[in-house]
Motif scaffolding. Structure first.
Motif, PDB file in Angstrom:
ATOM      1  N   VAL A 276       0.819  -1.223   0.000  1.00 25.84           N
ATOM      2  CA  VAL A 276       0.000   0.000   0.000  1.00 25.84           C
ATOM      3  C   VAL A 276       0.850   1.269   0.000  1.00 25.84           C
ATOM      4  N   PRO A 277       1.834   1.439   0.924  1.00 28.16           N
ATOM      5  CA  PRO A 277       2.639   2.673   0.886  1.00 28.16           C
ATOM      6  C   PRO A 277       3.474   2.799  -0.374  1.00 28.16           C
ATOM      7  N   ILE A 278       3.852   1.671  -0.982  1.00 27.24           N
ATOM      8  CA  ILE A 278       4.620   1.720  -2.233  1.00 27.24           C
ATOM      9  C   ILE A 278       3.729   2.219  -3.368  1.00 27.24           C
ATOM     10  N   VAL A 279       2.499   1.743  -3.405  1.00 26.50           N
ATOM     11  CA  VAL A 279       1.544   2.221  -4.418  1.00 26.50           C
ATOM     12  C   VAL A 279       1.309   3.717  -4.254  1.00 26.50           C
ATOM     13  N   ARG A 280       1.220   4.192  -3.000  1.00 20.62           N
ATOM     14  CA  ARG A 280       1.018   5.626  -2.754  1.00 20.62           C
ATOM     15  C   ARG A 280       2.204   6.428  -3.289  1.00 20.62           C
ATOM     16  N   VAL A 281       3.419   5.942  -3.047  1.00 21.08           N
ATOM     17  CA  VAL A 281       4.612   6.630  -3.552  1.00 21.08           C
ATOM     18  C   VAL A 281       4.590   6.689  -5.077  1.00 21.08           C
ATOM     19  N   LYS A 282       4.248   5.579  -5.726  1.00 16.47           N
ATOM     20  CA  LYS A 282       4.203   5.555  -7.187  1.00 16.47           C
ATOM     21  C   LYS A 282       3.169   6.538  -7.718  1.00 16.47           C
ATOM     22  N   THR A 283       2.018   6.622  -7.057  1.00 13.76           N
ATOM     23  CA  THR A 283       0.970   7.544  -7.488  1.00 13.76           C
ATOM     24  C   THR A 283       1.431   8.990  -7.373  1.00 13.76           C
ATOM     25  N   ILE A 284       2.077   9.338  -6.254  1.00 20.62           N
ATOM     26  CA  ILE A 284       2.576  10.701  -6.055  1.00 20.62           C
ATOM     27  C   ILE A 284       3.668  11.023  -7.068  1.00 20.62           C
ATOM     28  N   LEU A 285       4.512  10.044  -7.382  1.00 23.57           N
ATOM     29  CA  LEU A 285       5.563  10.245  -8.388  1.00 23.57           C
ATOM     30  C   LEU A 285       4.961  10.563  -9.755  1.00 23.57           C
ATOM     31  N   LEU A 286       3.908   9.836 -10.130  1.00 22.70           N
ATOM     32  CA  LEU A 286       3.257  10.072 -11.416  1.00 22.70           C
ATOM     33  C   LEU A 286       2.626  11.459 -11.469  1.00 22.70           C
ATOM     34  N   GLU A 287       1.968  11.848 -10.383  1.00 21.65           N
ATOM     35  CA  GLU A 287       1.342  13.165 -10.334  1.00 21.65           C
ATOM     36  C   GLU A 287       2.400  14.267 -10.404  1.00 21.65           C
ATOM     37  N   PHE A 288       3.513  14.082  -9.685  1.00 22.28           N
ATOM     38  CA  PHE A 288       4.569  15.093  -9.695  1.00 22.28           C
ATOM     39  C   PHE A 288       5.199  15.216 -11.078  1.00 22.28           C
ATOM     40  N   GLU A 289       5.430  14.106 -11.743  1.00 19.45           N
ATOM     41  CA  GLU A 289       6.064  14.128 -13.058  1.00 19.45           C
ATOM     42  C   GLU A 289       5.233  14.951 -14.047  1.00 19.45           C
ATOM     43  N   TYR A 290       3.916  14.912 -13.910  1.00 20.61           N
ATOM     44  CA  TYR A 290       3.066  15.711 -14.798  1.00 20.61           C
ATOM     45  C   TYR A 290       2.979  17.166 -14.332  1.00 20.61           C
ATOM     46  N   GLN A 291       2.744  17.378 -13.019  1.00 21.22           N
ATOM     47  CA  GLN A 291       2.490  18.721 -12.508  1.00 21.22           C
ATOM     48  C   GLN A 291       3.732  19.605 -12.529  1.00 21.22           C
ATOM     49  N   ARG A 292       4.915  19.034 -12.331  1.00 23.80           N
ATOM     50  CA  ARG A 292       6.106  19.862 -12.171  1.00 23.80           C
ATOM     51  C   ARG A 292       6.405  20.684 -13.424  1.00 23.80           C
TER      52      ARG A 292
END
Length: 421
Positions: A276-292
């Motif tokens: 679960v925490p690994i999936v959360r990290v992956k999701t935040i990474l994907l969002e950051f890669e687009y938003q940044r």
């Protein structure tokens, strides 16, 4: 091991054939490729799991080509009507993912799914989740841009006096001498100064209002970040509480000489909670890669701090469970599966540690962002083994292979990990 890239073009041609009712032609055009995939899938071994998963996985690997024929010829499976893709995909995508993972783990075939932004994922579900996150981010960004544009158009800044006044016209043909009294000159000067002051005050009020609005938006962003951090820490507290209960249950099982296979469901739930925490990290990474790409430097710095906190929490959870397993291994040395789980947890936690150190060196440039993107590709929640994978490994592994398992790497950076109880 053979590799097959499920390109975006290949996926699009498949979907177009479904919409146009030309699946038979599509199958004939791609029959050679599909046949090669089918031959590789037939060579894999399906482990004994729950009955439904085992039966459907065997159906996929043994009847891969027939599954495509069912889209125009229902008779191949004695169906009353042709298969409908949306219902078929939603019902069986997880089983296809299971077969894809088995083929990769057994060295028979490595199937990789390509997304619209040219990223590659190991399963259909991961690719679909990434596409969904990107689409959500795009929609939110478009809404934000439209809102900002609307606000700018509806609230123009007032022009100052010297922007609005027209230059005086000078009559050059007939010079005119005008005599003014001192009282008239003084009155005109005071009137002009009063107008300038009024305009400046109005401009200042508008500027202050915009600054207040900006400060309010920053406050809301800060509160949102604090709320997310509180939720993450609360999740960790809850995780530790549940983990302590599970460890005690496992101790009781081992003391009563109950084989771990007989408690497979409980172990499976525990392993799933680690993902679960690994999936959360992956999701935040994907969002950051687009938003940044659409953020300024301060916004990216704030997002990096939140990402680092999420990676840190995932790291702490994995290292905490690693220590629990080490303690169990000391007391029950004959339990090989405990050492196997330790190995995979240590490997994944070490990857998170390297990412934490890299995030601590934040720089607003493409080189830094590319490093984070490459490191994120090596972090996969499925690195935490399933019970079926554990069974396969333990059936053939030698205890000597896992006699010494290195602990996770300890971070060497300025941010100190705080224990959360």
């Amino acid at each position: 091991m053979k590799k097959f890239l499920l390109t975006l073009e290949f996926q699009k041609s498949f979907m177009d054939a479904l919409e146009n009712g030309s699946m038979k032609n599509w199958y004939e055009n791609n029959e050679e490729t599909l046949t090669k995939i089918s031959e590789c899938l037939k060579a894999i071994d399906i482990p004994e799991t729950n009955k439904k998963e085992e039966e459907i996985s065997k159906l996929i690997k043994n009847s891969f080509l027939l599954l495509f024929r069912a889209f125009w010829d229902p008779g191949v499976f004695q169906l009353k009507k042709r298969s409908k893709w949306p219902k078929f995909y939603s019902s069986y995508s997880s089983y296809f993912d299971n077969v894809i993972r088995l083929a990769r783990n057994q060295g028979k075939l490595d199937i990789v799914v390509e997304t619209e932004d040219k990223n590659q994922y190991n399963t259909l579900t991961d690719a679909k989740a990434h596409t969904h996150q990107v689409n959500i981010a795009k929609e939110e960004n478009m809404k934000d841009q439209q809102k900002e544009k609307s606000q700018v158009l509806s609230q123009p800044l007032p022009k100052r006096e010297y922007d609005q006044t027209e230059p005086q016209k000078i009559e050059r043909d007939v010079p005119v001498m005008v005599q003014r009294s001192s009282s008239e000159d003084s009155s005109a000067s005071l009137s002009f100064s009063a107008k300038i002051n009024d305009r400046n005050e109005e401009f200042q009020r508008e500027l202050n209002a915009q600054n207040e609005k900006f400060a309010e938006e920053l406050r809301k962003m800060r509160e949102k970040r604090e709320r997310l951090n509180r939720e993450a820490e609360e999740d960790m507290r809850q995780f530790r509480k549940e983990s302590a209960m599970r460890i005690q249950m496992f101790l009781n099982c081992i003391q009563l000489r109950i084989r771990w296979e007989e408690q497979e469901q409980e172990w499976g739930d525990w392993l799933k909670s680690l993902r679960v925490p690994i999936v959360r990290v992956k999701t935040i990474l994907l969002e950051f890669e687009y938003q940044r790409k659409h953020n300024d430097e301060e916004e990216n710095k704030s997002d990096i701090m939140y990402l680092q906190k999420s990676v840190q929490i995932a790291y702490v959870i994995l290292t905490y469970e690693f220590e629990n397993l080490v303690n169990l291994s000391y007391r029950y040395e004959d339990k090989l599966f405990l050492k196997v789980i330790q190995y995979f947890i240590s490997q994944l936690a070490t990857k998170l540690c390297f990412m934490m150190e890299e995030l601590d060196e934040y720089e607003q440039n493409e080189e830094f962002f590319n490093k984070i993107k490459e490191m994120s590709k090596n972090i996969d929640a499925m690195d935490i083994p399933t019970t079926s994978k554990l069974r396969v490994i333990c059936s053939s592994a030698s205890p000597d292979d896992y006699e010494h398992v290195d602990p996770p790497k300890i971070p060497n950076y300025s941010c100190v990990i705080t224990e959360v109880y």
